[in-house]
Design a protein around this motif. Structure first.
Motif, PDB file in Angstrom:
ATOM      1  N   HIS A 170       0.832  -1.198   0.000  1.00  0.00           N
ATOM      2  CA  HIS A 170       0.000   0.000   0.000  1.00  0.00           C
ATOM      3  C   HIS A 170       0.872   1.255   0.000  1.00  0.00           C
ATOM      4  CE1 HIS A 170      -3.552  -2.461   1.107  1.00  0.00           C
ATOM      5  NE2 HIS A 170      -2.630  -3.182   1.736  1.00  0.00           N
ATOM      6  N   ALA A 171       0.437   2.270  -0.703  1.00  0.00           N
ATOM      7  CA  ALA A 171       1.194   3.517  -0.754  1.00  0.00           C
ATOM      8  C   ALA A 171       0.247   4.688  -0.979  1.00  0.00           C
ATOM      9  CB  ALA A 171       2.243   3.465  -1.858  1.00  0.00           C
ATOM     10  N   GLY A 172       0.695   5.835  -0.559  1.00  0.00           N
ATOM     11  CA  GLY A 172      -0.006   7.079  -0.862  1.00  0.00           C
ATOM     12  C   GLY A 172       0.910   7.956  -1.702  1.00  0.00           C
ATOM     13  N   TYR A 173       0.340   8.823  -2.501  1.00  0.00           N
ATOM     14  CA  TYR A 173       1.182   9.669  -3.344  1.00  0.00           C
ATOM     15  C   TYR A 173       0.549  11.038  -3.554  1.00  0.00           C
ATOM     16  CZ  TYR A 173      -2.023   8.283  -7.133  1.00  0.00           C
ATOM     17  OH  TYR A 173      -3.140   8.049  -7.900  1.00  0.00           O
ATOM     18  N   VAL A 174       1.425  11.982  -3.825  1.00  0.00           N
ATOM     19  CA  VAL A 174       1.031  13.323  -4.257  1.00  0.00           C
ATOM     20  C   VAL A 174       1.792  13.596  -5.542  1.00  0.00           C
ATOM     21  CG1 VAL A 174       1.025  15.778  -3.724  1.00  0.00           C
ATOM     22  CG2 VAL A 174       0.655  14.120  -1.899  1.00  0.00           C
ATOM     23  N   ASN A 175       1.097  13.976  -6.585  1.00  0.00           N
ATOM     24  CA  ASN A 175       1.811  14.307  -7.819  1.00  0.00           C
ATOM     25  C   ASN A 175       1.350  15.643  -8.378  1.00  0.00           C
ATOM     26  OD1 ASN A 175      -0.564  13.818  -9.298  1.00  0.00           O
ATOM     27  ND2 ASN A 175      -0.018  11.699  -9.701  1.00  0.00           N
ATOM     28  N   LEU A 176       2.244  16.227  -9.146  1.00  0.00           N
ATOM     29  CA  LEU A 176       1.976  17.501  -9.817  1.00  0.00           C
ATOM     30  C   LEU A 176       2.315  17.304 -11.286  1.00  0.00           C
ATOM     31  CD1 LEU A 176       1.248  20.542  -9.452  1.00  0.00           C
ATOM     32  CD2 LEU A 176       3.721  20.959  -9.292  1.00  0.00           C
ATOM     33  N   ARG A 177       1.348  17.554 -12.160  1.00  0.00           N
ATOM     34  CA  ARG A 177       1.572  17.354 -13.586  1.00  0.00           C
ATOM     35  C   ARG A 177       1.041  18.537 -14.369  1.00  0.00           C
ATOM     36  NH1 ARG A 177      -1.558  12.293 -15.862  1.00  0.00           N
ATOM     37  NH2 ARG A 177      -2.015  13.610 -17.672  1.00  0.00           N
ATOM     38  N   THR A 178       1.749  18.842 -15.446  1.00  0.00           N
ATOM     39  CA  THR A 178       1.368  19.944 -16.331  1.00  0.00           C
ATOM     40  C   THR A 178       1.245  19.416 -17.751  1.00  0.00           C
ATOM     41  OG1 THR A 178       2.454  21.639 -14.989  1.00  0.00           O
ATOM     42  CG2 THR A 178       2.066  22.160 -17.305  1.00  0.00           C
ATOM     43  N   ALA A 179       0.088  19.639 -18.381  1.00  0.00           N
ATOM     44  CA  ALA A 179      -0.146  19.254 -19.774  1.00  0.00           C
ATOM     45  C   ALA A 179      -0.138  20.515 -20.626  1.00  0.00           C
ATOM     46  CB  ALA A 179      -1.472  18.516 -19.908  1.00  0.00           C
ATOM     47  N   LEU A 180       0.590  20.461 -21.731  1.00  0.00           N
ATOM     48  CA  LEU A 180       0.716  21.616 -22.609  1.00  0.00           C
ATOM     49  C   LEU A 180      -0.432  21.658 -23.624  1.00  0.00           C
ATOM     50  CD1 LEU A 180       4.577  21.369 -23.232  1.00  0.00           C
ATOM     51  CD2 LEU A 180       3.349  22.568 -21.394  1.00  0.00           C
TER      52      LEU A 180
END
Length: 295
Positions: A170-180
């Motif tokens: 089990h894991a938790g995550y935070v991500n930041l993504r930018t689509a052009l």
């Protein structure tokens, strides 16, 4: 009632006596608790308001684990690591990352005991570990109106936390993504996501998992073009910027492939479907390749 109180007091006294024994170490008489018993024992107690730790070898000799400060440099000398290394180096262990705390010492001595005695069993404590990754790929923004089904590049970073013992899947995550944006799809977005990951296959060299992004905060910029009703044949363009907080439950798949001691190549297929936002009619395209590093 008096008999009950007497029995309880007697029981507590017995537990206390059982938990502590008297030892003589370098001419000093000490009452110490036994935290770990094996080929190497861990003894400790709080004496005069100070935590003191000792190890007892199979021949019964007791050595104190100390961490004195150099009077000239004012730096701690960490003698306890040298003591542990001298006692455990025959089994290829190193105490260079051990801290002078009960939990850290207990973990290390349990590891030594289980290595030097295959019949020794213990329950490792849960440790929270983390990975940091970067990624990039292509997406057709399946939850956004995209009439020409245009795919655009995106990139981002992710911070993942997980346990290395019972909850290792089990894991938790935070991500930041930018689509052009593209010439025929003038929509760009930056999204912060919070999610949960379950590793269905979890091997030392690779894992396969499912993701669910629970919460997203998205800032987007869109250029809208429409025909000027007062001047047919000409078009008006307007830029629209907005942001929204959503609980979409977006599902995806991924895999981590170990390529170095602490590094993994990651493959991901995200934005497959969502429970609480609608697909806008295009088959989801959202592929990414990245690299993760154990912190």
């Amino acid at each position: 009632m008096k008999k009950l109180i007497f029995i309880l007091c007697l029981s507590f006294s017995f537990v206390s006596l059982k938990a502590q024994e008297t030892y003589t170490v370098n001419g000093e008489t000490l009452e110490l608790k036994t935290e770990v018993e094996g080929n190497l024992d861990l003894l400790w107690n709080i004496i005069d308001g100070q935590y003191r730790y000792f190890v007892r070898t199979e021949d019964g000799s007791i050595k104190e684990l100390v961490n004195t400060k150099n009077p000239d440099t004012k730096e701690y000398q960490k003698e306890y690591r040298h003591t542990l290394n001298a006692l455990t180096q025959d089994y290829g262990l190193s105490a260079e990352k051990v801290n002078l705390t009960l939990a850290s010492l207990k973990d290390y001595i349990n590891m030594y005991n289980s290595t030097s005695d295959l019949s020794y069993n213990y329950e490792p404590r849960n440790k929270i570990q983390a990975r940091l990754g970067v990624f990039g790929g292509l997406t057709n923004q399946p939850f956004v109106n995209n009439p020409k089904n245009t795919s655009v590049p995106f990139f981002g970073a992710e911070f993942e936390v997980y346990s290395n013992t019972r909850l290792t899947r089990h894991a938790g995550y935070v991500n930041l993504r930018t689509a052009l944006e593209a010439d025929d799809f003038e929509y760009s977005a930056t999204q912060l996501g919070l999610g949960y990951r379950f590793r269905a296959i979890n091997k030392e060299t690779f894992s396969v998992y499912g993701n669910v992004t629970l919460v997203t905060y998205t800032f987007h910029n869109e250029t809208l073009s429409y025909e000027d009703p007062l001047n047919p044949g000409t078009y008006i363009s307007e830029e629209n910027s907005d942001s929204e907080l959503e609980v979409p439950f977006i599902f995806g798949l991924g895999s981590d492939i170990k390529v170095t001691k602490n590094g993994y190549v990651t493959l991901a297929y995200n934005n497959l479907f969502a429970l609480f936002i609608d697909n806008q009619g295009n088959f989801p395209i959202d592929f990414a390749v990245g690299f993760k590093l154990n912190l």
